[in-house]
Design a protein around this motif. Structure first.
Motif, short mmCIF file in Angstrom:
data_model
loop_
_atom_site.label_atom_id
_atom_site.label_comp_id
_atom_site.label_asym_id
_atom_site.label_seq_id
_atom_site.Cartn_x
_atom_site.Cartn_y
_atom_site.Cartn_z
N THR A 21 -34.82 47.79 100.91
CA THR A 21 -34.14 49.07 101.03
C THR A 21 -32.69 48.81 101.44
OG1 THR A 21 -34.85 49.32 103.33
CG2 THR A 21 -36.25 50.29 101.63
N GLU A 36 -33.76 54.77 90.61
CA GLU A 36 -35.03 54.48 91.31
C GLU A 36 -34.82 54.38 92.81
OE1 GLU A 36 -36.94 51.88 87.60
OE2 GLU A 36 -36.26 50.89 89.44
N GLU A 37 -33.74 53.70 93.22
CA GLU A 37 -33.51 53.49 94.65
C GLU A 37 -33.06 54.76 95.35
OE1 GLU A 37 -34.32 50.74 96.40
OE2 GLU A 37 -35.20 50.17 94.49
N ARG A 85 -36.27 56.64 96.31
CA ARG A 85 -37.33 55.76 96.80
C ARG A 85 -37.99 56.30 98.06
NH1 ARG A 85 -36.51 49.24 97.75
NH2 ARG A 85 -38.50 48.81 98.78
#
Length: 333
Positions: free
Chosen positions: A105, A139-140, A143
């Motif tokens: 992350t 996507e991140e 998340r």
């Protein structure tokens, strides 16, 4: 009772609350995997009262580089630094180049709001040009893990209280202008309470801080060239950058040495040397040495919640493979 002006002029809620509420100090720091990530704050702001992560072998710390400083020497103009923004995009592209299941992350912290907005613009521009980066970026951003939002963020220094990510990437933003001049104007970071904002920001990372910078560190303040302790926000800023560069370069002993002036209490944090003085612990260590091991004893001032008295490295991996706790000092007969 406070009047409206007192509330408006107060730099933060902590100051207001401290006037009427009892204070409690943190005792255990749980976030940082490497003690190098919290060691500066533990000395500068907590008088070494935190129980911090256990030592890791110096060889592992040097390999992992829990603090990495990337000097881009780009121009600071109109309160933004374009070179740093694009470098951060490149750093993120590399971090996100692995499969989604392996990505840490990540959060980005800039030292002012304009730079945060610029970084977002640059990331969007890169996403338009690079399809794989765009996919990873999307996507991140959304998340989640265990129902918790752990998505990518870009925030300025004043808005990261409470956030944490595996990797925190900084844009220190400030630097020389197009004429080569450097002005000691660091916005909120240089104002009253700026050292607290610095403390919050540099303790958000679990495993790594990546510092993208254009700062001439020797010109941030005069703390490094004079005697005495840190007294103003830019002293702490210069001290942290000096410490970060040493950790990034693998100069762990020099990094530890650089922390000594930040606290008035005796003793110093050290990455790997020193030894406990308790006779029983030393007898156990001597016996282990006699049968062919090279035991590493904790420092005498490392008496915190995460330490064991003796550790033995695994000769294959270089990591600590065996820990030995000697109970006698706490339960004397």
């Amino acid at each position: 009772d406070w009047n409206r002006r007192e509330i408006k002029d107060c730099p933060d809620l902590l100051n207001l609350a401290s006037a009427v509420l009892p204070s409690r100090s943190l005792q255990i720091h749980y976030r940082s995997v490497y003690r190098e990530l919290i060691a500066f704050s533990n000395v500068a702001f907590y008088s070494r009262t935190l129980s911090i992560p256990s030592k890791r072998p110096a060889s592992q710390v040097k390999k992992s580089r829990p603090i990495e400083v990337i000097n881009v020497n780009s121009v600071y103009d109109k309160q933004v630094n374009i070179g740093e923004a694009w470098k951060i995009a490149e750093v993120l592209k590399e971090i996100w180049s692995v499969p989604a299941s392996e990505r840490p992350t990540v959060g980005v912290i800039s030292f002012n709001l304009k730079q945060a907005n610029l970084i977002l613009e640059v990331l969007n521009e890169m996403a338009l040009k690079d399809h794989s980066f765009k996919s990873a970026y999307e996507e991140e951003n959304k998340r989640k893990e265990g129902g918790e939002d752990v998505g990518f963020f870009v925030k300025n220094l004043e808005s990261v209280q409470g956030d944490e990510r595996d990797i925190i990437v900084f844009s220190t933003t400030f630097g020389r202008d197009s004429t080569g001049a450097f002005r000691r104007n660091f916005g909120k970071l240089g104002q009253l309470g700026g050292e607290r904002r610095l403390n919050v920001a540099v303790t958000r990372a679990k495993t790594k801080v990546i510092m993208v910078t254009s700062l001439p560190v020797e010109e941030i303040s005069d703390f490094l060239t004079r005697s005495g302790s840190a007294t103003i926000p830019r002293d702490y800023f210069q001290a942290y950058m000096n410490y970060a560069i040493k950790v990034s370069n693998g100069s762990l002993d020099a990094a530890a040495k650089s922390l000594e002036r930040l606290s008035a209490d005796e003793g110093s944090w050290s990455p790997d040397d020193g030894g406990a003085k308790d006779p029983f612990i030393m007898d156990v260590a001597a016996y282990l040495h006699s049968i062919g091991y090279e035991p590493i004893t904790r420092q005498q001032d490392d008496n915190d919640a995460f330490n064991v008295d003796i550790a033995i490295e695994n000769p294959t991996t270089g990591l600590y493979g065996i820990g030995i706790e000697c109970d006698a000092p706490n339960h004397r007969l």
